[in-house]
Design an enzyme around this catalytic site. Structure first.
Site, PDB file in Angstrom:
ATOM      1  N   SER A  42       0.506   6.781   1.975  1.00 53.81           N
ATOM      2  CA  SER A  42       1.946   7.023   1.924  1.00 53.81           C
ATOM      3  C   SER A  42       2.440   7.757   3.178  1.00 53.81           C
ATOM      4  CB  SER A  42       2.272   7.796   0.636  1.00 53.81           C
ATOM      5  OG  SER A  42       3.642   7.781   0.357  1.00 53.81           O
ATOM      6  N   ASP A 163       2.407   2.594  -4.058  1.00 51.45           N
ATOM      7  CA  ASP A 163       2.062   3.771  -3.267  1.00 51.45           C
ATOM      8  C   ASP A 163       0.571   4.113  -3.367  1.00 51.45           C
ATOM      9  OD1 ASP A 163       1.736   6.802  -2.836  1.00 51.45           O
ATOM     10  OD2 ASP A 163       3.804   6.481  -2.196  1.00 51.45           O
TER      11      ASP A 163
END
Length: 291
Positions: A42, A163
């Site tokens: 991320s 994510d």
């Protein structure tokens, strides 16, 4: 320590990645780059992109100047059933308005390895995008597609990805499995801090219990991977040396919704921690890399 086995591992954390941006800007200011493997999730993956492209100040500009905009962070839209963040707009900015020197980044990488951790939606297993086998920005977007906040995720080769923090928020074990014996790990929360779920209660008040329910399984998966990573760092294999760079106290910034003053405070803290790390360990790591 064996030559060619130093990895740089970066934790995610949304806007808290501004701390990592400060650390890496301190590294770039001193041309400190003994690493053979770069791996992050991320915001950690985005920071690594800036570092590999040697774009000092880029991550700070992106986080401070763009994630604070109403084009990106949309709590009112989220309350009405939409996405909390407009990741499509954000990555259009990164592609056209504020592009990284990706070609230069590939040259700087050479034979070294850069990996963006993402999560395969159907089974919540980790997947590691390599910019050589997939579009660089697509891999970053997949690594940053926070569930619920950006619902559709990222499609690639018939799979949907979310994510990377869900499956491997601090990919230290993967770095070791890929041959690293020295790990420099940049965290976005204090080393001893356990995951605080108070933000879920705030989000529940905004979005309602039904929508939060779908996030709980994902949060539990995130908890498990964080616990596994922290246990690995506390008791690494005998052949592994770990250096951890973490804020001494919780950052002023949040995952989302932080103001510029908060972000600037945490950036300056990151620069200070990066400089302190270089003073204590920089020369030794550089020597190990050149052995």
């Amino acid at each position: 320590m064996q030559a060619g086995k130093i990895a740089l591992v970066c934790e995610g954390g949304g806007q808290r990645g501004i701390f990592t941006a400060g650390v890496l800007d301190a590294f770039m200011a001193e041309s400190f780059d003994p690493f053979r493997l770069f791996i992050g999730s991320s915001a950690g993956a985005q920071n690594l992109s800036s570092f590999v492209c040697h774009s000092r100040g880029y991550a700070r500009e992106v986080i401070t100047g763009y994630t604070t905009r109403s084009d990106f962070f949309r709590p009112l839209r989220f309350a009405r059933g939409g996405d909390l963040v407009d990741l499509d707009w954000y990555f259009e900015v990164l592609r056209y308005e504020l592009p990284l020197d990706i070609h230069g980044g590939r040259r700087r990488l050479g034979e070294r390895e850069l990996l963006f951790c993402s999560t395969r939606a159907r089974d919540h297993r980790a997947h590691y995008f390599h910019p050589g086998s997939a579009d660089w920005l697509l891999g970053l977007k997949a690594s940053s597609a926070i569930p619920l906040f950006y619902r559709k995720g990222v499609e690639w080769q018939g799979e949907r990805y979310l994510d990377g923090g869900v499956a491997d928020a601090i990919p230290v074990r993967e770095a070791w499995l890929r041959g690293a014996s020295v790990l420099v790990v940049i965290r976005t929360q204090p080393a001893a801090q356990h995951m605080n779920l108070s933000w879920l209660r705030r989000l529940e008040a905004l979005a309602g219990k039904e929508r939060i329910g779908e996030l709980l399984a994902i949060v539990r998966a995130h908890q498990r991977c964080c616990y596994d990573a922290c246990r690995f760092m506390a008791q690494p294999p005998a052949s592994v040396k770990i250096f951890e760079i973490a804020p001494p106290a919780p950052l002023h910034s949040w995952v989302l919704g932080s103001g510029r003053v908060q972000l600037d405070q945490d950036y300056q803290l990151g620069v200070h921690c990066g400089q302190a790390f270089l003073l204590e360990h920089g020369e030794r790591l550089t020597q190990w890399a050149s052995c």
